[in-house]
Design a protein around this motif. Structure first.
Motif, mmCIF file in Angstrom:
data_model
loop_
_atom_site.group_PDB
_atom_site.id
_atom_site.type_symbol
_atom_site.label_atom_id
_atom_site.label_comp_id
_atom_site.label_asym_id
_atom_site.label_seq_id
_atom_site.Cartn_x
_atom_site.Cartn_y
_atom_site.Cartn_z
ATOM 1 N N ALA A 1 -2.888 0.240 -8.763
ATOM 2 C CA ALA A 1 -2.542 1.251 -9.767
ATOM 3 C C ALA A 1 -2.653 2.676 -9.238
ATOM 4 C CB ALA A 1 -3.446 1.084 -10.991
ATOM 5 N N TYR A 2 -3.120 2.854 -8.012
ATOM 6 C CA TYR A 2 -3.356 4.201 -7.471
ATOM 7 C C TYR A 2 -2.023 4.920 -7.224
ATOM 8 C CZ TYR A 2 -5.244 7.894 -4.454
ATOM 9 O OH TYR A 2 -5.580 9.097 -3.907
ATOM 10 N N PRO A 3 -1.931 6.224 -7.571
ATOM 11 C CA PRO A 3 -0.675 6.976 -7.357
ATOM 12 C C PRO A 3 -0.560 7.503 -5.924
ATOM 13 C CG PRO A 3 -2.274 8.365 -8.472
ATOM 14 C CD PRO A 3 -2.928 7.019 -8.336
ATOM 15 N N TYR A 4 -0.114 6.671 -5.014
ATOM 16 C CA TYR A 4 -0.021 7.043 -3.604
ATOM 17 C C TYR A 4 1.112 8.050 -3.386
ATOM 18 C CZ TYR A 4 -2.782 2.788 -2.767
ATOM 19 O OH TYR A 4 -3.748 1.826 -2.778
ATOM 20 N N SER A 5 0.867 8.980 -2.486
ATOM 21 C CA SER A 5 1.943 9.844 -2.024
ATOM 22 C C SER A 5 2.743 9.103 -0.957
ATOM 23 C CB SER A 5 1.364 11.129 -1.427
ATOM 24 O OG SER A 5 0.672 10.841 -0.217
ATOM 25 N N GLU A 6 3.889 9.635 -0.601
ATOM 26 C CA GLU A 6 4.694 9.005 0.439
ATOM 27 C C GLU A 6 3.924 8.936 1.762
ATOM 28 O OE1 GLU A 6 7.661 7.490 0.389
ATOM 29 O OE2 GLU A 6 7.607 7.704 -1.804
ATOM 30 N N ALA A 7 3.201 10.017 2.070
ATOM 31 C CA ALA A 7 2.425 10.039 3.308
ATOM 32 C C ALA A 7 1.314 8.986 3.274
ATOM 33 C CB ALA A 7 1.824 11.428 3.530
ATOM 34 N N LYS B 1 0.696 5.666 5.661
ATOM 35 C CA LYS B 1 -0.580 5.444 6.354
ATOM 36 C C LYS B 1 -1.125 4.062 6.038
ATOM 37 C CE LYS B 1 -4.848 7.860 7.459
ATOM 38 N NZ LYS B 1 -5.633 9.097 7.266
ATOM 39 N N VAL B 2 -1.038 3.642 4.764
ATOM 40 C CA VAL B 2 -1.493 2.307 4.374
ATOM 41 C C VAL B 2 -0.695 1.242 5.112
ATOM 42 C CG1 VAL B 2 -1.552 0.640 2.473
ATOM 43 C CG2 VAL B 2 -2.426 2.959 2.136
ATOM 44 N N GLU B 3 0.600 1.455 5.259
ATOM 45 C CA GLU B 3 1.433 0.481 5.958
ATOM 46 C C GLU B 3 1.020 0.367 7.423
ATOM 47 O OE1 GLU B 3 3.622 -2.576 6.340
ATOM 48 O OE2 GLU B 3 3.380 -1.576 4.404
#
Length: 345
Positions: A266-272, A276-278
């Motif tokens: 549910a976290y609102p990740y930014s594109e950056a 980074k997670v990927e």
């Protein structure tokens, strides 16, 4: 030589949980690891942390050693600059009385906390880290090597004087620890999970190239890694999301409790952040038990290490225990146990 598989535990505090639950979970996983046939169970040291409950590993080591049968139990590590070398020697001699021949004393130089907390633990924190090699020398002296002839405390004896002594390791995430371990002829573990492997091969090379064979002990190296297994690759990736989100926070200097997989989704990740997670996911050792075993075995062979200690912070305690079980089964650890060592059905 068969690869030894161990567990590193930070007593992770999870969102919605507390430190007491984290310690109890550590105790439960340690008993499971003992039944499954893992080689060691190591406890980390952190202070003033909302993420980790392991501020006094020596206390929990005693509890685990008293309630397990065969697994080695120890620290990864005691942050020696905070303490008197004599006091640490006495603590771990006492632990040997609790678990004779099963205690490991891993030593680190990092504070395991913020700078202010380091001074709260030791008012001489500004210079204590620089004295790490001398403190290691003194500790080894009180554990049986003997202190130098002109040492002011040469006649002080570390008690209790029990028949066995702990196995001393040096831990680190740079070539500094590798040099200290090599100089004193001690086994060495590199914290691969902290650096994502950056500098690991170089530190291990320094260790092997400069190792001094003392006490008849050969060079012996290990790595501490993050790994997680589940029944499917998809489930492993779902569980990994909470670790990835925690790493994003850590990289900003924030150390919260470990979020759940649902909180991570549910976290609102930014594109950056998504990118980074990927990258984290691509590097992470996650998957089914067999997939994790293959990745760990390949990494150990590439780095030439004899042991691997696995760190698996997980919000769901059942999922964590399942991971420990799957990895143990994939490595065939239970096959190494004799019938008398296994728990009754």
């Amino acid at each position: 030589m068969q690869l030894a598989i161990s567990i590193l535990d930070q007593s992770t505090i999870v969102s919605g949980g507390d430190a007491a639950q984290a310690i109890q979970e550590t105790m439960e996983v340690a008993r499971l690891a003992d039944r499954l046939g893992y080689a060691r169970y190591w406890l980390a040291e952190h202070h003033n942390s909302r993420s980790h409950a392991g501020s006094a590993p020596e206390i929990v080591i005693a509890a685990i050693a008293a309630t397990t049968r065969r697994i080695r139990v120890g620290s990864a590590g005691i942050m020696l600059p905070h303490y008197s070398a004599l006091k640490v020697a006495e603590q771990f001699r006492a632990l040997e009385a609790v678990g004779p021949g099963r205690i490991d004393l891993g030593l680190g130089r990092a504070p395991g906390s913020d700078g202010r907390t380091a001074y709260a633990l030791n008012p001489n924190a500004g210079t204590a880290a620089d004295n790490f090699p001398a403190a290691v020398r003194d500790l080894l002296g009180w554990l049986g090597d003997g202190l130098p002839e002109q040492h002011p405390y040469r006649d002080v004896r570390a008690s209790p004087e029990v028949p066995t002594v702990p196995e001393v390791w040096i831990l680190g995430s740079s070539d500094y620890g590798a040099q200290v371990a090599a100089f004193f002829g001690l086994p060495y573990c590199y914290a691969y999970f902290i650096t994502d492997g950056q500098g690991c091969a170089e530190a291990l090379a320094v260790y092997r190239d400069t190792f001094r064979e003392l006490r008849g002990q050969k060079a012996h190296s290990a790595i501490g890694i993050y790994a997680l297994a589940a029944d499917t690759q998809a489930e492993a990736e779902r569980l990994f999301a909470s670790r990835a989100l925690w790493r994003l926070h850590r990289d900003r200097g924030v150390y919260p409790p470990l979020p759940s997989a649902e909180e991570a989704a549910a976290y609102p990740y930014s594109e950056a952040e998504l990118a980074k997670v990927e990258r984290m996911r691509a590097r992470a050792i996650i998957g089914t038990g067999e997939q994790v075993r293959a990745r760990i075995s390949a990494l150990a062979a590439e780095l030439g290490v004899q042991e691997v200690a696995i760190l698996t912070p997980c919000h769901d305690p059942k999922a964590r225990r399942r991971s420990v079980t799957l990895i143990g089964e994939a490595f065939g650890l239970t096959e190494a146990l004799t019938p008398c060592q296994q728990e009754p059905a």
